[in-house]
Design a protein around this motif. Structure first.
Motif, PDB file in Angstrom:
ATOM      1  N   PHE A   1      16.067 -22.402 -31.859  1.00 49.42           N
ATOM      2  CA  PHE A   1      17.085 -23.327 -31.375  1.00 49.42           C
ATOM      3  C   PHE A   1      16.658 -23.954 -30.055  1.00 49.42           C
ATOM      4  O   PHE A   1      16.651 -25.174 -29.895  1.00 49.42           O
ATOM      5  CB  PHE A   1      18.417 -22.588 -31.213  1.00 49.42           C
ATOM      6  N   VAL A   2      16.272 -23.122 -29.106  1.00 49.96           N
ATOM      7  CA  VAL A   2      15.922 -23.609 -27.778  1.00 49.96           C
ATOM      8  C   VAL A   2      14.590 -24.370 -27.798  1.00 49.96           C
ATOM      9  O   VAL A   2      14.402 -25.336 -27.070  1.00 49.96           O
ATOM     10  CB  VAL A   2      15.861 -22.432 -26.776  1.00 49.96           C
TER      11      VAL A   2
ATOM     12  N   PRO B   1      15.311 -31.073 -28.420  1.00 46.53           N
ATOM     13  CA  PRO B   1      16.113 -30.467 -27.346  1.00 46.53           C
ATOM     14  C   PRO B   1      16.977 -31.479 -26.593  1.00 46.53           C
ATOM     15  O   PRO B   1      17.999 -31.109 -26.030  1.00 46.53           O
ATOM     16  CB  PRO B   1      15.067 -29.856 -26.405  1.00 46.53           C
ATOM     17  N   GLN B   2      16.584 -32.745 -26.585  1.00 46.57           N
ATOM     18  CA  GLN B   2      17.377 -33.757 -25.899  1.00 46.57           C
ATOM     19  C   GLN B   2      18.737 -33.957 -26.561  1.00 46.57           C
ATOM     20  O   GLN B   2      19.666 -34.446 -25.930  1.00 46.57           O
ATOM     21  CB  GLN B   2      16.635 -35.100 -25.861  1.00 46.57           C
ATOM     22  N   ASN B   3      18.863 -33.581 -27.839  1.00 46.10           N
ATOM     23  CA  ASN B   3      20.129 -33.726 -28.558  1.00 46.10           C
ATOM     24  C   ASN B   3      21.015 -32.496 -28.422  1.00 46.10           C
ATOM     25  O   ASN B   3      22.104 -32.464 -28.988  1.00 46.10           O
ATOM     26  CB  ASN B   3      19.872 -33.971 -30.045  1.00 46.10           C
ATOM     27  N   LEU B   4      20.558 -31.493 -27.711  1.00 47.75           N
ATOM     28  CA  LEU B   4      21.286 -30.237 -27.569  1.00 47.75           C
ATOM     29  C   LEU B   4      21.939 -30.159 -26.190  1.00 47.75           C
ATOM     30  O   LEU B   4      21.777 -31.070 -25.376  1.00 47.75           O
ATOM     31  CB  LEU B   4      20.312 -29.079 -27.797  1.00 47.75           C
TER      32      LEU B   4
ATOM     33  N   PHE C   1      21.369 -27.491 -20.854  1.00 44.51           N
ATOM     34  CA  PHE C   1      20.478 -26.432 -20.392  1.00 44.51           C
ATOM     35  C   PHE C   1      19.254 -26.264 -21.289  1.00 44.51           C
ATOM     36  O   PHE C   1      18.231 -25.732 -20.853  1.00 44.51           O
ATOM     37  CB  PHE C   1      21.226 -25.100 -20.278  1.00 44.51           C
ATOM     38  N   VAL C   2      19.325 -26.730 -22.527  1.00 37.99           N
ATOM     39  CA  VAL C   2      18.234 -26.520 -23.478  1.00 37.99           C
ATOM     40  C   VAL C   2      16.961 -27.276 -23.088  1.00 37.99           C
ATOM     41  O   VAL C   2      15.878 -26.682 -23.093  1.00 37.99           O
ATOM     42  CB  VAL C   2      18.688 -26.858 -24.917  1.00 37.99           C
ATOM     43  N   PRO C   3      17.001 -28.565 -22.724  1.00 34.45           N
ATOM     44  CA  PRO C   3      15.749 -29.230 -22.329  1.00 34.45           C
ATOM     45  C   PRO C   3      15.085 -28.616 -21.099  1.00 34.45           C
ATOM     46  O   PRO C   3      13.872 -28.736 -20.919  1.00 34.45           O
ATOM     47  CB  PRO C   3      16.172 -30.671 -22.043  1.00 34.45           C
ATOM     48  N   VAL C   4      15.847 -27.924 -20.265  1.00 33.62           N
ATOM     49  CA  VAL C   4      15.276 -27.271 -19.087  1.00 33.62           C
ATOM     50  C   VAL C   4      14.501 -26.023 -19.497  1.00 33.62           C
ATOM     51  O   VAL C   4      13.414 -25.744 -18.997  1.00 33.62           O
ATOM     52  CB  VAL C   4      16.403 -26.913 -18.082  1.00 33.62           C
TER      53      VAL C   4
END
Length: 92
Positions: free
Chosen positions: A54-55, A62-65, A68-71
């Protein structure tokens, strides 16, 4: 795949990208099996793999999540793995 879509797929590049990417995942599985008592390793590894997938962006970018995920994403082994496959496909 080429017969179905009419587009060739760079299978050799994909395989060469998947091979080194599987090493950290295999080592992570060995570490879990070493540190966690039976019968829990399959449960722990499944939960960890789902979280890393997922992460890392295996299911969607990740940009669509959540923010905190793109970091976190660039620091996961699954993200590095999927970027190697994307590079193999884009360079085809």
């Amino acid at each position: 795949m080429a017969v179905l879509t009419g587009v060739g797929v760079p299978w050799t590049g994909i395989y060469l990208a998947l091979l080194p990417g599987s090493i950290p995942v295999a080592l992570l599985g060995l570490a879990i099996n070493h540190w966690v008592r039976p019968p829990e390793p399959p449960k722990v590894s499944s939960i960890l793999y789902m979280g890393l997938s997922f992460v890392g962006g295996l299911w969607s970018p990740p940009q669509n999540l959540p923010p905190f995920v793109p970091v976190i994403s660039p620091w996961t082994p699954t993200r590095v793995w999927v970027e190697m496959v994307w590079a193999a496909i884009e360079n085809y």
